[in-house]
Design an enzyme around this catalytic site. Structure first.
Site, PDB file in Angstrom:
ATOM      1  N   ARG A  19      -6.783  62.456  20.081  1.00  0.00           N
ATOM      2  CA  ARG A  19      -6.000  62.217  21.292  1.00  0.00           C
ATOM      3  C   ARG A  19      -4.579  61.823  20.924  1.00  0.00           C
ATOM      4  O   ARG A  19      -4.368  61.041  19.992  1.00  0.00           O
ATOM      5  CB  ARG A  19      -6.639  61.092  22.110  1.00  0.00           C
ATOM      6  N   GLU A 104      -2.487  56.278  31.525  1.00  0.00           N
ATOM      7  CA  GLU A 104      -1.788  55.074  31.048  1.00  0.00           C
ATOM      8  C   GLU A 104      -0.424  55.465  30.497  1.00  0.00           C
ATOM      9  O   GLU A 104       0.568  54.762  30.687  1.00  0.00           O
ATOM     10  CB  GLU A 104      -2.614  54.365  29.969  1.00  0.00           C
ATOM     11  N   ARG A 108      -1.490  62.487  28.029  1.00  0.00           N
ATOM     12  CA  ARG A 108      -2.508  62.218  27.013  1.00  0.00           C
ATOM     13  C   ARG A 108      -3.257  63.508  26.718  1.00  0.00           C
ATOM     14  O   ARG A 108      -3.985  64.021  27.560  1.00  0.00           O
ATOM     15  CB  ARG A 108      -3.468  61.118  27.473  1.00  0.00           C
ATOM     16  N   CYS A 150       1.293  51.305  25.658  1.00  0.00           N
ATOM     17  CA  CYS A 150       0.677  50.188  24.925  1.00  0.00           C
ATOM     18  C   CYS A 150       1.203  50.184  23.489  1.00  0.00           C
ATOM     19  O   CYS A 150       1.168  51.222  22.814  1.00  0.00           O
ATOM     20  CB  CYS A 150      -0.846  50.344  24.928  1.00  0.00           C
ATOM     21  N   THR A 152      -0.006  49.290  20.812  1.00  0.00           N
ATOM     22  CA  THR A 152      -0.994  49.667  19.785  1.00  0.00           C
ATOM     23  C   THR A 152      -1.025  51.165  19.517  1.00  0.00           C
ATOM     24  O   THR A 152      -1.646  51.610  18.557  1.00  0.00           O
ATOM     25  CB  THR A 152      -2.406  49.198  20.191  1.00  0.00           C
ATOM     26  N   ARG A 159      -5.051  58.896  18.247  1.00  0.00           N
ATOM     27  CA  ARG A 159      -6.356  58.239  18.142  1.00  0.00           C
ATOM     28  C   ARG A 159      -7.359  59.289  17.683  1.00  0.00           C
ATOM     29  O   ARG A 159      -7.594  60.280  18.361  1.00  0.00           O
ATOM     30  CB  ARG A 159      -6.783  57.660  19.484  1.00  0.00           C
ATOM     31  N   ARG A 190     -16.784  51.535  19.004  1.00  0.00           N
ATOM     32  CA  ARG A 190     -16.952  51.339  20.443  1.00  0.00           C
ATOM     33  C   ARG A 190     -18.185  52.092  20.912  1.00  0.00           C
ATOM     34  O   ARG A 190     -18.791  52.847  20.161  1.00  0.00           O
ATOM     35  CB  ARG A 190     -15.709  51.831  21.200  1.00  0.00           C
ATOM     36  N   GLU A 195     -13.591  51.792  24.863  1.00  0.00           N
ATOM     37  CA  GLU A 195     -13.454  50.334  24.884  1.00  0.00           C
ATOM     38  C   GLU A 195     -14.208  49.714  26.055  1.00  0.00           C
ATOM     39  O   GLU A 195     -14.068  50.132  27.203  1.00  0.00           O
ATOM     40  CB  GLU A 195     -11.974  49.965  24.973  1.00  0.00           C
TER      41      GLU A 195
END
Length: 337
Positions: A19, A104, A108, A150, A152, A159, A190, A195
């Protein structure tokens, strides 16, 4: 260490997903204005016209059942569903690539492939990303890399995750130690839907946590290396727990197969428990199945919203359990030698 052969561990490695998180310069990372959101959707759609054949879906125009079914197939997220007024997704013909818009992050991109195929999944997604980069002004900083909602996800915005089937490590209680070891390596474990979700049917996602200061291929190598070690640990534990008592393991697998192919009603929870035993027996060669990966497809198709989607309308719990039993029974009989 022996060379890793992913085919040997095909039953334990379900799916790879890559992703990429991207945003657009000049636009907020979280778009609340429906008109602006629609403008962005049109821009992204135009940018991907030559990349692949995509179907465009607006969250506002889809039923709750259809949205939940797509979420169960990992094509969209709850975050995107929550943005009913501005969210959209582009999905290619075989559902191996989805591009969520106004999630988000503004964009994505996701690519899914069966087995341990993170490198190939990234190469496919990278071509999509190149088209977006050529046609859109992506938010990028020379020092920080791709800018994301975000922190992170800063840097590569990548990801890389692998879905795994780990019954032996779970049943032995060693999964907790494994999770801590994976965290020490800068990765995370996860549940089935990311998550905060549970590890349904012994299924876990292994993915990277760090996206800044490393390259895409470094991330992929780290995740693949961890997955390879987990596979070996799982097979060692399977040998200890199950192979030394093959008759008992075979009995559980065949009884589970018998129930699944003869049940009149089948709840999703009961199905997950039984299908895990069937899959375990198939991995160990104690029950003959043509294609173990088809069991993973069945697990998705038997989920509540996908049952309703296949039936064409919202069903009561009783009707869902009735239809699931019929579907699972037919599919499993076709899979068996």
């Amino acid at each position: 260490m022996k060379e890793f052969n992913s085919e040997i561990y095909s039953g334990n490695i379900i799916m790879s997903r890559v992703r990429l998180a991207r945003n657009l310069s000049g636009y907020p990372f979280r778009v609340n204005d429906p008109l602006v959101a629609h403008e962005i959707v049109k821009k992204v759609n135009r940018a991907l016209v030559k990349a692949d054949t995509f179907n465009l879906y607006f969250m506002s125009k889809m039923s709750d059942i259809k949205l939940e079914a797509m979420k169960e197939r990992h094509l969209i997220s709850q975050n995107l569903i929550d943005n009913r007024s501005g969210g959209a997704v582009l999905i290619n013909q075989d559902e191996s690539i989805s591009v969520m818009v106004n999630e988000e992050d503004v964009i994505r991109e996701q690519c899914f492939m069966k087995g341990l195929n993170l490198t190939e999944a990234f190469k496919r997604l990278d071509k999509i990303d190149d088209d977006l980069d050529k046609n859109l002004n992506l938010a990028y900083d020379c020092e920080l890399g791709y800018l994301t909602a975000c922190p992170t996800n800063l840097g590569t915005g990548l990801r890389a995750s692998v879905m795994m089937f780990l019954p032996a490590l779970t049943e032995s209680g060693k999964i907790s130690a494994l999770i801590q070891e994976v965290k020490r390596l800068g990765l995370t474990v996860r549940g089935l839907y990311g998550e905060g979700s549970n590890a349904e049917g012994y299924m876990y996602q292994i993915s990277n946590e760090v996206t800044l200061g490393v390259s895409e291929y470094e991330i992929i190598r780290e995740v693949e290396s961890a997955v390879e070690n987990i596979c070996r640990a799982e097979r060692d534990e399977m040998e200890r727990l199950y192979a030394r008592n093959q008759l008992k393991t075979m009995d559980k697998a065949k009884k589970a197969f018998g129930v699944l192919t003869n049940a009149v009603f089948l709840s999703y929870g009961e199905f997950l428990s039984l299908i895990a035993n069937v899959k375990l027996g198939a991995i160990m060669g104690l029950i003959n199945v043509k294609d173990i990966s088809s069991i993973d497809d069945l697990i998705i198709n038997a989920r509540p919203a996908n049952i309703c989607d296949q039936y064409g309308k919202k069903l009561s719990t009783t009707d869902r359990d009735l239809y699931r039993a019929e579907l699972v029974g037919k599919k499993l009989l076709k899979l068996k030698y």
